[in-house]
Design a protein around this motif. Structure first.
Motif, PDB file in Angstrom:
ATOM      1  N   ASN A 177      12.194  19.340  -0.556  1.00  0.00           N
ATOM      2  CA  ASN A 177      11.547  17.653  -1.694  1.00  0.00           C
ATOM      3  C   ASN A 177      10.877  17.553  -2.337  1.00  0.00           C
ATOM      4  OD1 ASN A 177      12.836  16.832   1.121  1.00  0.00           O
ATOM      5  ND2 ASN A 177      10.894  15.557   2.003  1.00  0.00           N
ATOM      6  N   VAL A 178      12.383  16.937  -3.731  1.00  0.00           N
ATOM      7  CA  VAL A 178      11.227  17.050  -4.596  1.00  0.00           C
ATOM      8  C   VAL A 178      10.914  15.630  -5.061  1.00  0.00           C
ATOM      9  CG1 VAL A 178      11.891  17.494  -7.195  1.00  0.00           C
ATOM     10  CG2 VAL A 178      12.946  19.285  -5.088  1.00  0.00           C
ATOM     11  N   VAL A 179      10.427  14.850  -5.552  1.00  0.00           N
ATOM     12  CA  VAL A 179      10.698  14.034  -6.363  1.00  0.00           C
ATOM     13  C   VAL A 179      10.736  14.023  -7.568  1.00  0.00           C
ATOM     14  CG1 VAL A 179       8.745  12.060  -5.712  1.00  0.00           C
ATOM     15  CG2 VAL A 179       8.746  13.053  -4.083  1.00  0.00           C
ATOM     16  N   VAL A 180      11.905  13.259  -8.065  1.00  0.00           N
ATOM     17  CA  VAL A 180      11.810  13.438  -9.354  1.00  0.00           C
ATOM     18  C   VAL A 180      10.914  12.690  -9.977  1.00  0.00           C
ATOM     19  CG1 VAL A 180      13.619  12.685 -10.692  1.00  0.00           C
ATOM     20  CG2 VAL A 180      14.345  14.035  -8.529  1.00  0.00           C
ATOM     21  N   LEU A 206      14.029  12.922  -4.579  1.00  0.00           N
ATOM     22  CA  LEU A 206      14.092  11.908  -3.967  1.00  0.00           C
ATOM     23  C   LEU A 206      13.493  10.985  -5.399  1.00  0.00           C
ATOM     24  CD1 LEU A 206      13.380  13.804  -1.660  1.00  0.00           C
ATOM     25  CD2 LEU A 206      11.161  12.131  -1.113  1.00  0.00           C
ATOM     26  N   GLU A 207      14.133   9.987  -5.130  1.00  0.00           N
ATOM     27  CA  GLU A 207      13.832   8.807  -6.147  1.00  0.00           C
ATOM     28  C   GLU A 207      12.344   8.223  -5.952  1.00  0.00           C
ATOM     29  OE1 GLU A 207      17.848   6.451  -6.911  1.00  0.00           O
ATOM     30  OE2 GLU A 207      16.277   4.867  -5.514  1.00  0.00           O
ATOM     31  N   LYS A 208      11.255   8.311  -6.845  1.00  0.00           N
ATOM     32  CA  LYS A 208      10.570   8.267  -6.813  1.00  0.00           C
ATOM     33  C   LYS A 208      10.289   6.736  -5.927  1.00  0.00           C
ATOM     34  CE  LYS A 208       6.385   7.480  -8.905  1.00  0.00           C
ATOM     35  NZ  LYS A 208       5.299   7.665 -10.811  1.00  0.00           N
ATOM     36  N   MET A 209       9.354   6.738  -5.264  1.00  0.00           N
ATOM     37  CA  MET A 209       9.188   5.159  -4.562  1.00  0.00           C
ATOM     38  C   MET A 209       7.938   4.156  -5.000  1.00  0.00           C
ATOM     39  SD  MET A 209      10.806   5.589  -0.837  1.00  0.00           S
ATOM     40  CE  MET A 209      10.157   6.935  -0.286  1.00  0.00           C
ATOM     41  N   PRO A 210       7.685   3.260  -4.678  1.00  0.00           N
ATOM     42  CA  PRO A 210       6.002   2.385  -4.924  1.00  0.00           C
ATOM     43  C   PRO A 210       5.045   2.302  -3.868  1.00  0.00           C
ATOM     44  CG  PRO A 210       7.563   1.109  -4.672  1.00  0.00           C
ATOM     45  CD  PRO A 210       8.012   1.872  -4.184  1.00  0.00           C
ATOM     46  N   PHE A 211       4.422   3.774  -4.161  1.00  0.00           N
ATOM     47  CA  PHE A 211       4.391   3.877  -2.248  1.00  0.00           C
ATOM     48  C   PHE A 211       2.896   4.837  -2.853  1.00  0.00           C
ATOM     49  CE2 PHE A 211       8.010   2.846  -0.308  1.00  0.00           C
ATOM     50  CZ  PHE A 211       7.040   1.490   0.264  1.00  0.00           C
TER      51      PHE A 211
END
Ligand code: SAM
Ligand code: SF4
Length: 348
Positions: A177-180, A206-211
């Motif tokens: 898993n790579v958070v971009v 993975l698109e970065k999410m607001p968490f």
């Protein structure tokens, strides 16, 4: 509210029901967090100080997790992902895996057990953990030691890479898993993708999410799934979509000459909600039927006020009944908050 239906289902373990939400989606995938704590401090996931302390007694005990899993399996859950926080920091984690394996051997109907981990603690625990799993998602956002330190705020690159090397030689379904993160690792997507050239594994962006447990509305550059694909195509012009499997969040891609695959998960753009089959339960036993939505039920409260497996099944049915159509509807129904939640508390 439309009630979730439970449709009788027969299998080798006897009559069971399945959870179906108000939009006809069958919910059979449980993502269970076993701790809120972590040995890293990835900036997209939590503040530098980590998440607030929570007394151990506030977490579901291993015995309570056992009752919960039995109830979930009886409601038709077939796939389990253990996550966190960092699951490997949870005391008794290998024993938990053993008891899940015993449940499976007893015909509980659990088809797959997966783990999401940063891998740092995996090497010494390898033999106690790997035999009990079908797959591991290993989170590694960079292949450069100094950058790893900067992104995770901890100097554990060597341990994470050791875990990756050890896992490459196993039968497990291995995903990286790579958070971009725009400007932080976007120059490395091709290098990360090359991990799938020589090995039968999947590198997922993975698109970065607001968490991140930080302030809301921080204006920052963002790479979405189209940006990610454009960058991959720039390096691998013959990349081609292999589509999205039923219920999957990932769109898979093949590159000629690669043994493994690439994937893109549009978790911020939320392109996959229509076929969502997931339920999340946090380490404290709170249930979320959508990552972007509110907590909708409390396993711990149910069990500690005298409820058992039947009450838990009723709780799961009620929660599934309230599952929002998609992540946008779930988010819209939330009261405005000044801070994001931390993914480490929700369970990623
Ligand atoms: N500690 C384990 C790990 O890092 O793999 C498991 C928990 S972590 C919360 C689960 C997954 O969520 C990881 O792959 C992580 O990269 C991802 N994640 C965490 N915060 C995120 C965010 N803000 N946006 C997108 N993915 C995120
Ligand atoms: Fe820890 Fe995983 Fe969050 Fe990173 S993403 S801080 S490894 S829980």
């Amino acid at each position: 509210m439309v009630a979730a239906s439970t449709v009788p289902r027969q299998n080798d373990a006897g009559a069971r029901s399945v959870l179906v939400d108000a939009f006809g989606r069958r919910i059979d995938y449980l993502r269970l967090s076993v701790t809120e704590y972590c040995n890293l401090r990835c900036s997209y996931c939590m503040p530098a100080a980590g998440v607030p302390h929570v007394p151990h007694a506030e977490l579901l005990s291993l015995e309570e997790i056992d009752v919960l899993l039995r109830a979930a399996l009886d409601c038709g859950v077939r796939r389990l992902r253990l996550t966190g926080g960092e699951p490997l920091v949870r005391r008794g984690f290998p024993e938990l895996l053993q008891s899940i394996s015993a449940m499976r051997a007893g015909g509980a109907g659990l088809d797959e057990v997966h783990l999401t981990t940063n891998g740092v603690l995996l090497p010494p625990m390898f033999d106690d953990i790997v035999p009990h799993l079908d797959g591991i998602n290993l989170s590694i956002d960079t292949l450069r030691a100094e950058r790893y330190h900067a992104l995770t705020r901890r100097d554990q690159f060597g341990a994470a890479m050791r875990a990756l090397d050890m896992l490459k030689g196993t039968r497990l379904r291995l995903k990286i898993n790579v958070v971009v993160q725009a400007g932080l690792n976007t120059d490395e997507l091709a290098d990360l993708a090359l991990q799938a050239r020589d090995h039968d594994l999947e590198v997922r962006f993975l698109e970065k999410m607001p968490f991140d447990g930080g302030a809301r509305d921080a204006a920052e550059p963002h790479w979405d799934h189209r940006d990610i694909l454009a960058e991959l195509r720039r390096h691998f012009p013959n990349i081609e979509s292999l589509g999205r499997a039923a219920n999957a969040t990932v769109e898979r891609f093949g590159v000629p000459g690669f043994r493994g695959r690439l994937g893109i998960i549009a978790g911020f753009s939320r392109t996959f909600c229509g076929s969502c089959n997931r339920l999340r339960i946090t380490a404290r036993g709170r249930i979320k039927s959508c990552l972007y939505g509110a907590y909708a039920g409390d396993v711990k409260q149910t069990l500690r006020s005298g409820g058992g497996e039947e009450e838990l099944k009723a709780l799961l049915r009620r929660t599934v009944a309230g599952k929002a159509r998609d992540g946008f509807a779930a988010e819209a129904a939330l009261k405005a908050r000044s801070e994001n939640e931390s993914m480490s508390i929700i369970g990623g």
